[in-house]
Structures are given as C-alpha cells and as structure tokens.
Scaffold this motif. Structure first.
Motif, short mmCIF file in Angstrom:
data_model
loop_
_atom_site.label_atom_id
_atom_site.label_comp_id
_atom_site.label_asym_id
_atom_site.label_seq_id
_atom_site.Cartn_x
_atom_site.Cartn_y
_atom_site.Cartn_z
N GLY A 161 0.81 -1.22 0.00
CA GLY A 161 0.00 0.00 0.00
C GLY A 161 0.84 1.26 0.00
N MET A 162 1.90 1.27 0.80
CA MET A 162 2.73 2.47 0.89
C MET A 162 3.45 2.77 -0.42
N TYR A 219 7.86 6.92 8.31
CA TYR A 219 7.59 6.23 9.57
C TYR A 219 7.45 4.73 9.36
N GLY A 220 6.77 4.36 8.27
CA GLY A 220 6.63 2.93 7.97
C GLY A 220 7.97 2.29 7.68
N GLY A 221 8.82 2.97 6.91
CA GLY A 221 10.15 2.43 6.62
C GLY A 221 11.00 2.32 7.86
N VAL A 235 -3.64 3.26 4.24
CA VAL A 235 -2.49 2.52 4.76
C VAL A 235 -2.51 2.64 6.27
N ALA A 236 -2.82 1.54 6.95
CA ALA A 236 -3.02 1.61 8.40
C ALA A 236 -1.95 0.86 9.19
N GLY A 237 -0.90 0.40 8.53
CA GLY A 237 -0.02 -0.57 9.15
C GLY A 237 0.87 -0.17 10.30
N PRO A 238 1.77 0.82 10.15
CA PRO A 238 2.90 0.97 11.07
C PRO A 238 2.59 0.98 12.57
#
Length: 252
Positions: free
Chosen positions: A28-29, A113-115, A150-153
């Motif tokens: 998603g990202m 932030y996700g990375g 995108v809701a992951g991190p």
C-alpha cells in the motif's frame, strides 16, 4: 480511463506486489507513495483502490485464521480504528481541496515512519500491553487508514511487541487491515465516492498483483531476510523523502 493512467498505475502495482511478496511489507505504501509522487491519479482515488486491494488480499489470507486472534486486545484496537478512519477520510477530503502540499508532506512522513518502523526490532514485552495502548494504536492506525488507505505501522509495531505467537500476531494484523479496508470502503461508498475509475483500477490491479506475487514466490532475489528488511526500509524512506523534499523546496 486512458492508457496514460492505467499503464503506469499497473506497472507500479506490479513492482509493489513483487516487493511485498519478497519483503512482507510495503504494498500500500509503495503504490500510494509512487502514484501520488507521479501525480497519476488523486490521493483519494489511489487510497480507495489500496483499500479494495487490501480487502481482497485480507479476505484470502484470513481464511481459517480468526481462531488465532487475541480478541481481548483486538476489540480495543478495533474500537479505535473505526471512528478514526471516518475522521481520516473527512480530513483527506478537506486537505485535498485546500492543503494539497501539507497532504503530500504528511503522506511522506507516514511512509518514512513505515520504513523506519520496519528497520526497528521492537523488544518483546513480558506481559501483554493494556487495552488502552491498543485503543490508542488503533486510533493512530485508523487515522492513517482513513487518510491514505495505509493503516499498518502503529499496529504492526504494537503487535510485534506482544508476548504472543507469530501466527497470532500475523492473524491479528491481517484482521486489523481487513477491518480498516471494510470500514473505509463502506464509509466512502455511503458518501458516493466509489466511482468507476476506482473499480476499473482495482479490477486491473488484482490480477497484476496475483501475477507479481507468484513471480515473487517463484523468483525471489538471492538476498537474506535481514538484507531484504533493510532494502524495504530504504525504499520506503526514499519514497517518503521523494514526496517531502520537493514540497519543502517549493515552500522555501
């Protein structure tokens, strides 16, 4: 739907699908970050497509796995996710109309932030976190999910800190992603925002992702998991900087 829109979108989707297959993260990202950076379609459109793709993927992946979900904390996270998604969708509509530069900066920050969270190895807690902490992680993830699909991190980091089995953690995360996708899709559907472009892009993207997933499983790169994890982190941070830096240059 023109080929100038469809072909670049499918190319990015294929690369993202392969990348997620070999790294376990980032579909998603990558899609929303690269497509937004190239300005192929609007953030709202690509976020809706990402939600629909996530919904299909989660429905398949979650089959037979609900028994592994740790429901006492899962319900707390869901209680935070659902209202925050609605707030995020509303905020996306407002920012798309009046603060597009700020929206790009925020999207870039979320991807960075996700990375960064992918690069970190959260230490396991001896006892499960409180329901309040899952509620707050759900609110933050729901806000990201409403804004960008995108809701992951936040929930990924929260779940991997828990003293639970790996299958329980993964099952909970898939369930959270499914909940996010369902809520966001229903909310924008009620508002009449699910147009033909979204369904066409989704219909083309699903078989492309399936093919990319097969290629990723059949022909993975000859790299160790730690290196793949670092690669995924670097790629996501690069995409995030690619969104932020041009906006900062234009501002100054």
């Amino acid at each position: 739907m023109t080929l100038e829109v469809l072909l670049p979108f499918l190319a990015v989707t294929a690369l993202a699908g392969y990348f997620q297959t070999v790294t376990g993260f980032g579909l998603g990202m990558i899609v929303i970050g690269v497509i937004s950076g190239l300005d192929i379609v609007s953030v709202a459109t690509v976020a809706a497509v990402v939600s629909l793709m996530t919904l299909v993927n989660s429905a398949v992946a979650l089959f037979g796995k609900l028994k592994h979900v740790h429901w006492p904390v899962a319900w707390a996270a869901i209680a935070g996710i659902v209202p925050a998604i609605c707030a995020g969708v509303w905020l996306l509509g407002y920012m798309s109309a009046s603060a597009s530069s700020l929206l790009s900066l925020l999207l870039g920050a979320v991807i960075i932030y996700g990375g960064a969270s992918l690069a970190m190895r959260p230490s396991r807690k001896e006892e499960p976190s409180s329901r309040l902490s899952f509620l707050l992680a759900g609110v933050l993830s729901g806000l990201f999910g409403g804004l960008f699909g995108v809701a992951g991190p936040p929930l990924i980091y929260q779940c991997y800190r828990q003293p639970l089995s790996l299958i329980s953690i993964r099952s909970m995360l898939i369930m959270f992603f499914a909940c996010t996708a369902i809520t966001r899709t229903l909310f924008i559907g009620i508002q009449g925002q699910l147009d033909a472009e979204i369904f066409i892009l989704t219909a083309w993207a699903i078989p492309v992702i399936a093919l990319a997933t097969w290629l990723g499983r059949r022909f993975p790169p000859p790299l160790t998991p730690p290196i793949m994890r670092r690669l995924a982190s670097v790629v996501l941070i690069g995409i995030g900087l690619g969104l932020i830096v041009p906006e900062l240059i234009a501002f100054f």
